[in-house]
Design an enzyme around this catalytic site. Structure first.
Site, short mmCIF file in Angstrom:
data_model
loop_
_atom_site.label_atom_id
_atom_site.label_comp_id
_atom_site.label_asym_id
_atom_site.label_seq_id
_atom_site.Cartn_x
_atom_site.Cartn_y
_atom_site.Cartn_z
N LYS A 56 0.85 -1.19 0.00
CA LYS A 56 0.00 0.00 0.00
C LYS A 56 0.89 1.25 0.00
O LYS A 56 1.92 1.26 0.68
CB LYS A 56 -0.84 -0.03 1.28
CG LYS A 56 -2.11 0.74 1.22
CD LYS A 56 -2.76 0.71 2.60
CE LYS A 56 -4.22 1.04 2.53
NZ LYS A 56 -5.05 0.02 1.95
N SER A 60 -2.06 6.30 0.51
CA SER A 60 -3.28 5.54 0.75
C SER A 60 -3.42 5.18 2.24
O SER A 60 -4.52 5.20 2.79
CB SER A 60 -3.24 4.30 -0.14
OG SER A 60 -4.29 3.47 0.14
N ARG A 67 -9.71 8.34 7.49
CA ARG A 67 -11.06 7.78 7.42
C ARG A 67 -11.45 7.17 8.75
O ARG A 67 -12.59 7.20 9.15
CB ARG A 67 -11.11 6.68 6.35
CG ARG A 67 -11.54 7.17 5.01
CD ARG A 67 -12.08 6.12 4.06
NE ARG A 67 -11.60 4.78 4.07
CZ ARG A 67 -10.63 4.30 3.30
NH1 ARG A 67 -10.00 5.10 2.49
NH2 ARG A 67 -10.28 3.03 3.36
N LYS A 123 -20.38 -6.94 2.65
CA LYS A 123 -20.44 -5.59 3.23
C LYS A 123 -21.67 -4.87 2.66
O LYS A 123 -22.22 -5.29 1.64
CB LYS A 123 -19.17 -4.84 2.90
CG LYS A 123 -17.94 -5.46 3.58
CD LYS A 123 -16.76 -4.55 3.55
CE LYS A 123 -16.61 -3.83 4.86
NZ LYS A 123 -15.35 -3.11 4.99
N HIS A 131 -11.34 -12.56 3.78
CA HIS A 131 -10.10 -11.89 4.20
C HIS A 131 -9.42 -12.66 5.34
O HIS A 131 -10.08 -13.04 6.32
CB HIS A 131 -10.40 -10.49 4.74
CG HIS A 131 -10.78 -9.52 3.67
ND1 HIS A 131 -10.86 -8.17 3.88
CD2 HIS A 131 -11.11 -9.69 2.36
CE1 HIS A 131 -11.22 -7.56 2.76
NE2 HIS A 131 -11.38 -8.46 1.83
N GLU A 150 -2.53 -8.73 4.73
CA GLU A 150 -3.92 -9.14 4.46
C GLU A 150 -3.97 -9.97 3.19
O GLU A 150 -3.42 -9.57 2.16
CB GLU A 150 -4.81 -7.90 4.29
CG GLU A 150 -6.28 -8.26 4.12
CD GLU A 150 -7.16 -7.04 3.90
OE1 GLU A 150 -7.86 -6.64 4.83
OE2 GLU A 150 -7.11 -6.47 2.78
P1 0O2 Z 1 -7.41 -0.59 -0.87
O1 0O2 Z 1 -7.19 0.64 -1.69
O2 0O2 Z 1 -8.02 -1.72 -1.66
O3 0O2 Z 1 -6.21 -1.04 -0.11
P2 0O2 Z 1 -11.82 -2.77 9.68
O4 0O2 Z 1 -11.12 -1.85 10.62
O5 0O2 Z 1 -11.29 -4.16 9.73
O6 0O2 Z 1 -13.31 -2.69 9.74
P3 0O2 Z 1 -10.57 -2.40 7.08
O7 0O2 Z 1 -9.15 -2.44 7.47
O8 0O2 Z 1 -10.96 -1.38 6.05
O9 0O2 Z 1 -11.57 -2.14 8.26
O10 0O2 Z 1 -10.89 -3.87 6.65
P4 0O2 Z 1 -11.95 -4.44 5.66
O11 0O2 Z 1 -13.27 -3.80 5.81
O12 0O2 Z 1 -11.85 -5.88 5.87
O13 0O2 Z 1 -11.45 -3.99 4.20
C1 0O2 Z 1 -10.15 -4.01 3.80
C2 0O2 Z 1 -10.05 -3.98 2.27
O14 0O2 Z 1 -11.14 -4.70 1.68
C3 0O2 Z 1 -10.14 -2.61 1.66
O15 0O2 Z 1 -8.88 -1.98 1.77
C4 0O2 Z 1 -10.50 -2.96 0.21
O16 0O2 Z 1 -9.39 -3.49 -0.49
C5 0O2 Z 1 -11.48 -4.09 0.43
N1 0O2 Z 1 -12.86 -3.56 0.52
C6 0O2 Z 1 -13.63 -3.45 1.63
N2 0O2 Z 1 -14.83 -2.95 1.32
C7 0O2 Z 1 -14.83 -2.74 -0.02
C8 0O2 Z 1 -15.83 -2.24 -0.95
O17 0O2 Z 1 -16.95 -1.89 -0.60
N3 0O2 Z 1 -15.45 -2.17 -2.27
C9 0O2 Z 1 -14.21 -2.56 -2.69
N4 0O2 Z 1 -13.92 -2.46 -4.00
N5 0O2 Z 1 -13.26 -3.03 -1.85
C10 0O2 Z 1 -13.58 -3.11 -0.53
P5 0O2 Z 1 -8.76 -0.40 1.64
O18 0O2 Z 1 -7.54 0.02 2.39
O19 0O2 Z 1 -10.03 0.25 2.06
O20 0O2 Z 1 -8.55 -0.12 0.15
#
Ligand code: 0O2
Length: 217
Positions: A56, A60, A67, A123, A131, A150
């Site tokens: 990452k 980001s 956030r 979600k 995951h 992850e």
């Molecule tokens: P990027 O840019 O892909 O790296 P938590 O504290 O555990 O609730 P966290 O760490 O956001 O929150 O974990 P979660 O919800 O398991 O999601 C982690 C990653 O899953 C995200 O990383 C996305 O890659 C993917 N993801 C989760 N929700 C969505 C969604 O609605 N749409 C898409 N396309 N991907 C999703 P990042 O860092 O947010 O983004």
């Protein structure tokens, strides 16, 4: 770039952190490739379409900290951003996702510390994926470092949806119009139905091949 400067970290410290992340990624990739090849050899079946990996970017990571309302500093990146190292395993069929998940969980080398089944419990956006949060052992000159990573495991259909959703989110900088959010959710339901249909078809094909072989014997 301005925000990275405000992290109060020297270039040397940032490079060392990146070195740790890159080492963890290499170690994890190697181990996963071995596990998957071994599975293919023993089962004469390859459940994986492709594997993607990334570190990452700090930009980001900073956005994610904001956030989640955490103060932006280097300690919080290490503490709260557990997906700096990320691997995505894209599988053919729905049941392949669970085969790969079990393969990783049974591995002695990778320590699974948390798991989220967004396939059984998607979600709110419609996002589906499995995951695993893991600890990767990295041996450096000063000893063992455990780096979090992850692993996202999903079907090609789920990956298609998530990739396009990610692009849309990026274009709208998270402020996506409500009707688009709702259309994307509907598409995720269609994707889920397709995945189930493909799984059924594959089971039918397997059954057909199996009975055909038995009849020939
Ligand atoms: P990027 O840019 O892909 O790296 P938590 O504290 O555990 O609730 P966290 O760490 O956001 O929150 O974990 P979660 O919800 O398991 O999601 C982690 C990653 O899953 C995200 O990383 C996305 O890659 C993917 N993801 C989760 N929700 C969505 C969604 O609605 N749409 C898409 N396309 N991907 C999703 P990042 O860092 O947010 O983004």
């Amino acid at each position: 770039m301005q925000e990275i400067k405000s992290l109060d970290i020297t270039k040397e410290e940032m490079e060392y952190l990146l070195l740790k992340y890159k080492s963890a990624l290499k170690t994890l990739e190697t181990h996963l490739n071995i596990l998957i090849s071994d599975y293919e050899f023993k089962n004469k079946y390859m459940p994986v379409e492709h594997v993607k990996s990334r570190i990452k970017t700090f930009e980001s990571a900073i956005n994610k900290l904001k956030r989640k309302n955490y103060p932006v500093n280097i300690e919080n990146i290490e503490k709260y951003i557990n997906d700096m190292v990320g691997i995505r395993i894209v599988c053919s069929f729905l049941d392949d996702v669970y085969k790969i998940k079990n393969l990783i969980k049974n591995s002695k080398f990778i320590n699974v510390i948390d798991e989220k089944d967004y396939i059984k419990n998607p979600k709110g956006t419609g996002y589906s994926s499995y995951h695993l949060l893991v600890n990767v052992p990295v041996y450096l000159s000063d000893g063992l470092h455990l780096i979090e990573a992850e692993i996202q495991i999903r079907t090609i259909a789920m990956d298609f949806w998530a990739s396009l959703d990610h692009k849309i989110q990026y274009k709208f900088e998270q402020k996506i119009p409500k009707d688009i959010v709702s259309e994307m959710y509907n598409c995720s339901v269609d994707i889920n139905n397709l995945d189930n249909k493909m799984l059924e078809l594959n089971e039918e094909v397997q059954h057909f091949l199996h009975t055909d072989t038995n009849e020939k014997e």
